[in-house]
Design a protein around this motif. Structure first.
Motif, PDB file in Angstrom:
ATOM      1  N   ASN A 163       0.953   4.254  -2.765  1.00 39.47           N
ATOM      2  CA  ASN A 163       0.852   5.672  -2.402  1.00 39.47           C
ATOM      3  C   ASN A 163       2.000   6.470  -3.003  1.00 39.47           C
ATOM      4  O   ASN A 163       1.795   7.564  -3.521  1.00 39.47           O
ATOM      5  CB  ASN A 163       0.841   5.840  -0.876  1.00 39.47           C
TER       6      ASN A 163
ATOM      7  N   THR B 277      -6.567   6.700  10.603  1.00 37.07           N
ATOM      8  CA  THR B 277      -5.525   6.257  11.518  1.00 37.07           C
ATOM      9  C   THR B 277      -5.732   6.880  12.883  1.00 37.07           C
ATOM     10  O   THR B 277      -6.369   7.932  13.000  1.00 37.07           O
ATOM     11  CB  THR B 277      -4.130   6.604  10.966  1.00 37.07           C
TER      12      THR B 277
ATOM     13  N   ALA C 106     -12.118   1.163   0.207  1.00 38.88           N
ATOM     14  CA  ALA C 106     -11.140   0.906   1.274  1.00 38.88           C
ATOM     15  C   ALA C 106     -10.446  -0.449   1.133  1.00 38.88           C
ATOM     16  O   ALA C 106      -9.997  -1.037   2.119  1.00 38.88           O
ATOM     17  CB  ALA C 106     -11.790   1.042   2.646  1.00 38.88           C
TER      18      ALA C 106
ATOM     19  N   ASP D  48       0.826  -1.204   0.000  1.00 41.28           N
ATOM     20  CA  ASP D  48       0.000   0.000   0.000  1.00 41.28           C
ATOM     21  C   ASP D  48       0.861   1.256   0.000  1.00 41.28           C
ATOM     22  O   ASP D  48       0.552   2.232  -0.688  1.00 41.28           O
ATOM     23  CB  ASP D  48      -0.945  -0.016   1.203  1.00 41.28           C
TER      24      ASP D  48
ATOM     25  N   ARG E  48      -5.872   5.972  -4.737  1.00 44.56           N
ATOM     26  CA  ARG E  48      -6.855   5.504  -3.764  1.00 44.56           C
ATOM     27  C   ARG E  48      -8.103   6.375  -3.841  1.00 44.56           C
ATOM     28  O   ARG E  48      -8.027   7.575  -4.087  1.00 44.56           O
ATOM     29  CB  ARG E  48      -6.280   5.442  -2.366  1.00 44.56           C
TER      30      ARG E  48
ATOM     31  N   ASP F 185      -9.218   8.491   1.663  1.00 44.35           N
ATOM     32  CA  ASP F 185      -8.073   8.601   2.556  1.00 44.35           C
ATOM     33  C   ASP F 185      -8.134   7.535   3.636  1.00 44.35           C
ATOM     34  O   ASP F 185      -9.211   7.163   4.105  1.00 44.35           O
ATOM     35  CB  ASP F 185      -8.028   9.984   3.208  1.00 44.35           C
ATOM     36  N   SER F 186      -6.978   7.079   4.029  1.00 47.81           N
ATOM     37  CA  SER F 186      -6.895   6.092   5.099  1.00 47.81           C
ATOM     38  C   SER F 186      -7.172   6.759   6.441  1.00 47.81           C
ATOM     39  O   SER F 186      -6.806   7.911   6.656  1.00 47.81           O
ATOM     40  CB  SER F 186      -5.503   5.463   5.143  1.00 47.81           C
TER      41      SER F 186
END
Length: 158
Positions: free
Chosen positions: A57, A70, A115, A53, A64, A67-68
């Motif tokens: 990026n 966290t 996702a 991943d 993607r 957004d991831s």
């Protein structure tokens, strides 16, 4: 089948997943990619997915769709590598020739949507291509293939 393999093996975002060992039920090995001459070592499938991943990026490809999330603040990423314009260091043949001791899988993630990942994987030893709809499905495919090979080796020894 040969034509399909050539189409898959010349995509700009290929990663060769070389499985070298199974330790405590998890797979370990190396990731080979066309923009670096050194492999990335992974210990466990979670580590493998995170490293892949991060490569996507850096390459900004496939992009993607979201957004991831966290718990921690993310650090500023390094300058993305624009692989669409080409890169003289890219050497697909170099990564195609690498083999894992337990199995070799050429992965092409085509989309990063909902996702997770969608794409195709080529099991190099069997020249079998399958499509996956999620990173979890990819892990299951690789794990099942490695288990099948392990069982075949045990039968051959008997």
């Amino acid at each position: 089948m040969e034509t399909t393999q050539k189409i898959l093996l010349f995509a700009p975002n290929l990663i060769n997943v070389c499985i070298d060992s199974v330790s405590e039920g998890d797979l370990e090995g190396q990731l080979w990619q066309p923009y670096d001459v050194r492999p990335q070592i992974f210990i466990g499938m979670t580590d493998m997915l995170l490293q892949m991943d991060e490569l996507y990026n850096r390459w900004n490809y496939p992009q993607r769709a979201m957004d991831s999330r966290t718990f921690l603040k993310e650090t500023v990423a390094t300058q993305p590598l624009n692989i669409r314009k080409g890169d003289s260091r890219m050497n697909i043949q170099r990564i195609q020739d690498k083999r894992g001791q337990q199995g070799t899988f050429i992965v092409q993630v085509q989309y990063r949507q909902n996702a997770t990942w969608q794409g195709q994987v080529l099991w190099a030893e069997k020249n079998k291509k399958e499509y996956f709809r999620s990173a979890l499905e990819l892990i299951r495919m690789i794990d099942n293939a490695v288990s099948e090979e392990k069982d075949n080796r045990k039968e051959a020894e008997q």
